[in-house]
Motif scaffolding. Structure first.
Motif, PDB file in Angstrom:
ATOM      1  N   GLU A  89      12.442 -44.205   5.134  1.00  0.00           N
ATOM      2  CA  GLU A  89      13.306 -44.159   3.915  1.00  0.00           C
ATOM      3  C   GLU A  89      14.679 -43.496   3.887  1.00  0.00           C
ATOM      4  O   GLU A  89      15.585 -43.958   3.196  1.00  0.00           O
ATOM      5  N   ASP A  90      14.818 -42.300   4.770  1.00  0.00           N
ATOM      6  CA  ASP A  90      15.940 -41.871   4.736  1.00  0.00           C
ATOM      7  C   ASP A  90      17.337 -42.515   5.678  1.00  0.00           C
ATOM      8  O   ASP A  90      18.444 -41.950   5.651  1.00  0.00           O
ATOM      9  N   ALA A  91      16.774 -43.529   6.506  1.00  0.00           N
ATOM     10  CA  ALA A  91      17.648 -44.309   7.196  1.00  0.00           C
ATOM     11  C   ALA A  91      18.019 -43.634   8.334  1.00  0.00           C
ATOM     12  O   ALA A  91      18.969 -44.167   9.171  1.00  0.00           O
ATOM     13  N   THR A  92      17.690 -42.446   8.869  1.00  0.00           N
ATOM     14  CA  THR A  92      17.918 -41.627  10.077  1.00  0.00           C
ATOM     15  C   THR A  92      17.154 -42.634  10.990  1.00  0.00           C
ATOM     16  O   THR A  92      15.933 -42.627  11.072  1.00  0.00           O
ATOM     17  N   VAL A  93      18.071 -43.033  12.177  1.00  0.00           N
ATOM     18  CA  VAL A  93      17.517 -43.639  13.289  1.00  0.00           C
ATOM     19  C   VAL A  93      17.169 -42.643  14.168  1.00  0.00           C
ATOM     20  O   VAL A  93      17.663 -41.758  14.679  1.00  0.00           O
ATOM     21  N   HIS A  94      15.762 -42.621  14.828  1.00  0.00           N
ATOM     22  CA  HIS A  94      15.316 -41.749  15.787  1.00  0.00           C
ATOM     23  C   HIS A  94      15.030 -42.658  17.016  1.00  0.00           C
ATOM     24  O   HIS A  94      14.258 -43.208  17.084  1.00  0.00           O
ATOM     25  N   CYS A  95      15.675 -42.199  18.117  1.00  0.00           N
ATOM     26  CA  CYS A  95      15.585 -43.038  19.488  1.00  0.00           C
ATOM     27  C   CYS A  95      15.492 -42.337  20.591  1.00  0.00           C
ATOM     28  O   CYS A  95      15.741 -41.377  20.637  1.00  0.00           O
TER      29      CYS A  95
END
Length: 134
Positions: A89-95
């Motif tokens: 929901e916070d739109a932070t992409v963890h890759c």
């Protein structure tokens, strides 16, 4: 011996196209991206392809491959990484990403390694961390 390096990247171009959708459900997309890496990895124009699943309007997962050509801590060559990412929901992409075995060329032949990055919405410079062996 494992070497640790860091830096950041910026994306210069993001071209995304819809690939399909289920009524009331997930949507598929494809993106072609060009990034510029600085720091331990110096790669002025990468070639990156993502397959994206939007689970909801604000959440999803992606996987992709990126060809990096330039230098790694001063050694010239190229290599490919495979990436797996997700966002909530916070739109932070963890890759997380890892070197595709056998993809290193030039002084990077035999390269192995893995790394991570988190891309926060609105930030133009995305920090990465990379551990590798040569």
């Amino acid at each position: 011996m494992t070497t640790h390096t860091t830096g950041h990247f910026t994306y210069a171009d993001w071209k995304e196209t819809a690939a399909g959708a289920a009524e009331g459900g997930a949507k598929l997309a494809h993106a072609v991206v060009t990034n510029t890496f600085s720091g331990g990895i110096e790669a002025p124009r990468t070639c990156c392809q993502y397959a994206i699943t939007y689970v909801t309007e604000k959440t999803g997962v992606c996987c992709g491959y990126e060809l990096l050509t330039g230098t790694l801590d001063g050694r010239a060559g190229s290599f490919v990484v495979v990436q797996h990412g997700s966002w909530g929901e916070d739109a932070t992409v963890h890759c997380s990403f890892e070197v595709v075995p056998g993809s290193g060329t030039g002084e990077l032949a035999g390269l192995t390694g893995s790394g991570t990055f988190s891309a926060v919405r609105g930030e133009t410079e995305i920090p990465y961390s990379f551990d590798y062996q040569l």
